[in-house]
Write an enzyme that holds these catalytic residues in place. Structure first.
Site, PDB file in Angstrom:
ATOM      1  N   LYS A   1       0.828  -1.215   0.000  1.00 37.14           N
ATOM      2  CA  LYS A   1       0.000   0.000   0.000  1.00 37.14           C
ATOM      3  C   LYS A   1       0.863   1.267   0.000  1.00 37.14           C
ATOM      4  O   LYS A   1       0.616   2.200  -0.769  1.00 37.14           O
ATOM      5  CB  LYS A   1      -0.935  -0.021   1.223  1.00 37.14           C
ATOM      6  CG  LYS A   1      -1.710   1.253   1.456  1.00 37.14           C
ATOM      7  CD  LYS A   1      -2.665   1.599   0.321  1.00 37.14           C
ATOM      8  CE  LYS A   1      -3.281   2.972   0.532  1.00 37.14           C
ATOM      9  NZ  LYS A   1      -3.962   3.463  -0.670  1.00 37.14           N
TER      10      LYS A   1
ATOM     11  N   LYS B   1       1.156  12.161   5.747  1.00 43.23           N
ATOM     12  CA  LYS B   1       1.375  11.040   6.676  1.00 43.23           C
ATOM     13  C   LYS B   1       1.881   9.811   5.918  1.00 43.23           C
ATOM     14  O   LYS B   1       2.842   9.146   6.333  1.00 43.23           O
ATOM     15  CB  LYS B   1       0.033  10.751   7.384  1.00 43.23           C
ATOM     16  CG  LYS B   1      -0.058   9.510   8.244  1.00 43.23           C
ATOM     17  CD  LYS B   1      -0.684   8.301   7.576  1.00 43.23           C
ATOM     18  CE  LYS B   1      -2.105   8.430   7.084  1.00 43.23           C
ATOM     19  NZ  LYS B   1      -2.658   7.211   6.515  1.00 43.23           N
TER      20      LYS B   1
HETATM   21  P1  NAP Z   1     -11.136  10.568   7.309  1.00 41.95           P
HETATM   22  O1  NAP Z   1     -12.349  10.850   6.518  1.00 41.95           O
HETATM   23  O2  NAP Z   1     -10.281  11.704   7.791  1.00 41.95           O
HETATM   24  O3  NAP Z   1     -11.562   9.665   8.581  1.00 41.95           O
HETATM   25  C1  NAP Z   1     -10.658   9.395   9.612  1.00 41.95           C
HETATM   26  C2  NAP Z   1     -11.316   8.516  10.652  1.00 41.95           C
HETATM   27  O4  NAP Z   1     -10.358   8.274  11.713  1.00 41.95           O
HETATM   28  C3  NAP Z   1     -12.552   9.146  11.321  1.00 41.95           C
HETATM   29  O5  NAP Z   1     -13.466   8.131  11.616  1.00 41.95           O
HETATM   30  C4  NAP Z   1     -11.944   9.732  12.614  1.00 41.95           C
HETATM   31  O6  NAP Z   1     -12.875   9.881  13.646  1.00 41.95           O
HETATM   32  C5  NAP Z   1     -10.966   8.632  12.955  1.00 41.95           C
HETATM   33  N1  NAP Z   1      -9.947   9.060  13.917  1.00 41.95           N
HETATM   34  C6  NAP Z   1      -8.955   9.967  13.731  1.00 41.95           C
HETATM   35  N2  NAP Z   1      -8.193  10.056  14.847  1.00 41.95           N
HETATM   36  C7  NAP Z   1      -8.743   9.200  15.759  1.00 41.95           C
HETATM   37  C8  NAP Z   1      -8.389   8.829  17.084  1.00 41.95           C
HETATM   38  N3  NAP Z   1      -7.317   9.345  17.712  1.00 41.95           N
HETATM   39  N4  NAP Z   1      -9.162   7.904  17.704  1.00 41.95           N
HETATM   40  C9  NAP Z   1     -10.235   7.351  17.081  1.00 41.95           C
HETATM   41  N5  NAP Z   1     -10.603   7.661  15.825  1.00 41.95           N
HETATM   42  C10 NAP Z   1      -9.854   8.565  15.163  1.00 41.95           C
HETATM   43  O7  NAP Z   1     -10.111   9.615   6.519  1.00 41.95           O
HETATM   44  P2  NAP Z   1     -10.429   8.648   5.272  1.00 41.95           P
HETATM   45  O8  NAP Z   1     -10.231   9.418   4.015  1.00 41.95           O
HETATM   46  O9  NAP Z   1     -11.681   7.888   5.525  1.00 41.95           O
HETATM   47  O10 NAP Z   1      -9.158   7.648   5.400  1.00 41.95           O
HETATM   48  C11 NAP Z   1      -9.121   6.585   6.345  1.00 41.95           C
HETATM   49  C12 NAP Z   1      -7.881   5.736   6.069  1.00 41.95           C
HETATM   50  O11 NAP Z   1      -7.947   5.212   4.740  1.00 41.95           O
HETATM   51  C13 NAP Z   1      -6.558   6.508   6.168  1.00 41.95           C
HETATM   52  O12 NAP Z   1      -5.565   5.666   6.719  1.00 41.95           O
HETATM   53  C14 NAP Z   1      -6.237   6.815   4.717  1.00 41.95           C
HETATM   54  O13 NAP Z   1      -4.836   6.988   4.522  1.00 41.95           O
HETATM   55  C15 NAP Z   1      -6.782   5.585   4.029  1.00 41.95           C
HETATM   56  N6  NAP Z   1      -7.197   5.742   2.619  1.00 41.95           N
HETATM   57  C16 NAP Z   1      -7.876   6.863   2.222  1.00 41.95           C
HETATM   58  C17 NAP Z   1      -8.250   6.991   0.890  1.00 41.95           C
HETATM   59  C18 NAP Z   1      -8.985   8.230   0.386  1.00 41.95           C
HETATM   60  O14 NAP Z   1      -8.940   8.494  -0.830  1.00 41.95           O
HETATM   61  N7  NAP Z   1      -9.649   8.990   1.228  1.00 41.95           N
HETATM   62  C19 NAP Z   1      -7.970   5.973  -0.032  1.00 41.95           C
HETATM   63  C20 NAP Z   1      -7.308   4.831   0.412  1.00 41.95           C
HETATM   64  C21 NAP Z   1      -6.921   4.734   1.747  1.00 41.95           C
HETATM   65  P3  NAP Z   1     -13.729  11.268  13.793  1.00 41.95           P
HETATM   66  O15 NAP Z   1     -14.889  11.089  12.845  1.00 41.95           O
HETATM   67  O16 NAP Z   1     -14.121  11.278  15.215  1.00 41.95           O
HETATM   68  O17 NAP Z   1     -12.805  12.388  13.398  1.00 41.95           O
END
Ligand code: NAP
Length: 290
Positions: free
Chosen positions: A168, A237
């Site tokens: 990844k 990150k």
């Molecule tokens: P996001 O929308 O920013 O969501 C982040 C999630 O993590 C939220 O549920 C947030 O909770 C939670 N979180 C953050 N800090 C926390 C903590 N200390 N304790 C508990 N929960 C916490 O991110 P996303 O885009 O869904 O991405 C999620 C993952 O998938 C990441 O690792 C990212 O690198 C990966 N990813 C993302 C994509 C993309 O295109 N977006 C594609 C592939 C992979 P709250 O709601 O309370 O803030």
């Protein structure tokens, strides 16, 4: 099957929705509890803690921002470690944390599957994610119905969970490098009087007809950086995690420094709420374009 789902951000909400739509019995938890409401409306149960989401579930998936978030929900108060039979870690996290999770779950009688995904939120919504999965074979077999509900294809990397995280991180580095190359080429073309759309049409119609150039090329051609599908701080990150893995393995990656600095410049100039492909903006400004 009974599935716990922890982390209802942009990706997690869509994935949990698809698990429910496929008929699974889903218990969700999110730090900001209000994000669970739409899923509860679709039939999910809301847990009070990550441990409760894992309790009684055949698998518990986590889809969280970063290492710190995963550490908090696994090892923190109300963490899922003791309850998880099979923890499916789908966030993009470090190799070091994947190794720590593997050991901790083995010690508590459970197992870890690392299953990070490729695909932006639109792909998550359409259940079209690509999943790179690694872990013990029985655990991988237990995850198969859940993977089918959220993804279009699963690549089995092997028995060592962290190997999937390495795939990844390598992939995200290559996406960033492709965006960097496209942004530089579009800037050159535009300054010379060729429209970005024209360049994109020629390149994706000839040698560069792959999803990464098509998806990000459209975003770059239209300057569609808000709302962020993948927020620039999450991209930063990931580049940090690539750097840590490269340093540990003694692998020089000079291009990594270039894309990392452009990400920092984009965040400094535009703020946190911007897509990682906005590295095109400092590149363009560097050429004197607005
Ligand atoms: P996001 O929308 O920013 O969501 C982040 C999630 O993590 C939220 O549920 C947030 O909770 C939670 N979180 C953050 N800090 C926390 C903590 N200390 N304790 C508990 N929960 C916490 O991110 P996303 O885009 O869904 O991405 C999620 C993952 O998938 C990441 O690792 C990212 O690198 C990966 N990813 C993302 C994509 C993309 O295109 N977006 C594609 C592939 C992979 P709250 O709601 O309370 O803030």
């Amino acid at each position: 099957m009974k599935i716990g789902f922890v982390g209802l951000g942009q990706m997690g909400s869509a994935m949990a929705r698809n698990l429910i739509a496929a008929g699974h019995e889903v218990t969700v938890w999110n730090r900001s509890g209000a994000k669970a409401a739409p899923l509860v409306g679709l039939g999910a149960t809301q847990a009070a803690t990550p441990a409760q989401a894992a309790g009684g579930a055949e698998i518990v998936a986590t889809m969280l921002a970063d290492d710190k978030a995963v550490e908090d929900v696994v090892f923190g108060a109300g963490g899922l470690l003791a309850e998880a039979k099979c923890h499916v870690s789908m966030s993009t996290i470090s190799i070091a944390l994947a190794e720590r999770l593997t050991a901790a779950h083995a010690e508590s009688g459970g197992s870890l599957v690392s299953a990070p995904v490729f695909g932006r939120p639109a792909a998550a919504e359409a259940a079209k994610l690509f999943i790179a999965a690694a872990g013990p074979s029985e655990a991988l077999a237990a995850c198969a119905p859940a993977f089918e509900a959220v993804g279009q294809r699963v690549f089995t990397i092997g028995e060592t969970p962290s190997a999937a995280n390495l795939v990844k991180l390598s992939g995200n580095f290559m996406i960033m490098a492709a965006i960097e190359a496209m942004a530089e080429a579009m800037t050159l073309a535009e300054k010379g009087g060729v429209a970005r759309e024209t360049l994109l049409e020629v390149l994706t119609g000839t040698l560069f007809g792959s999803p990464v150039y098509q998806i990000y090329g459209d975003i770059l051609a239209a300057d569609r950086f808000r709302p962020a599908g993948f927020a620039a701080p999450l991209g930063l990150k990931d580049m940090r995690l690539v750097g840590a893995a490269a340093e540990a393995a003694r692998v020089p990656m000079p291009l990594l420094g270039v894309v990392r600095d452009h990400l920092l410049a984009a965040i400094a100039q535009e703020g946190d709420e911007i897509d990682w492909s906005a590295i095109a903006l400092p590149i363009r400004r560097g050429a004197g374009l607005g």
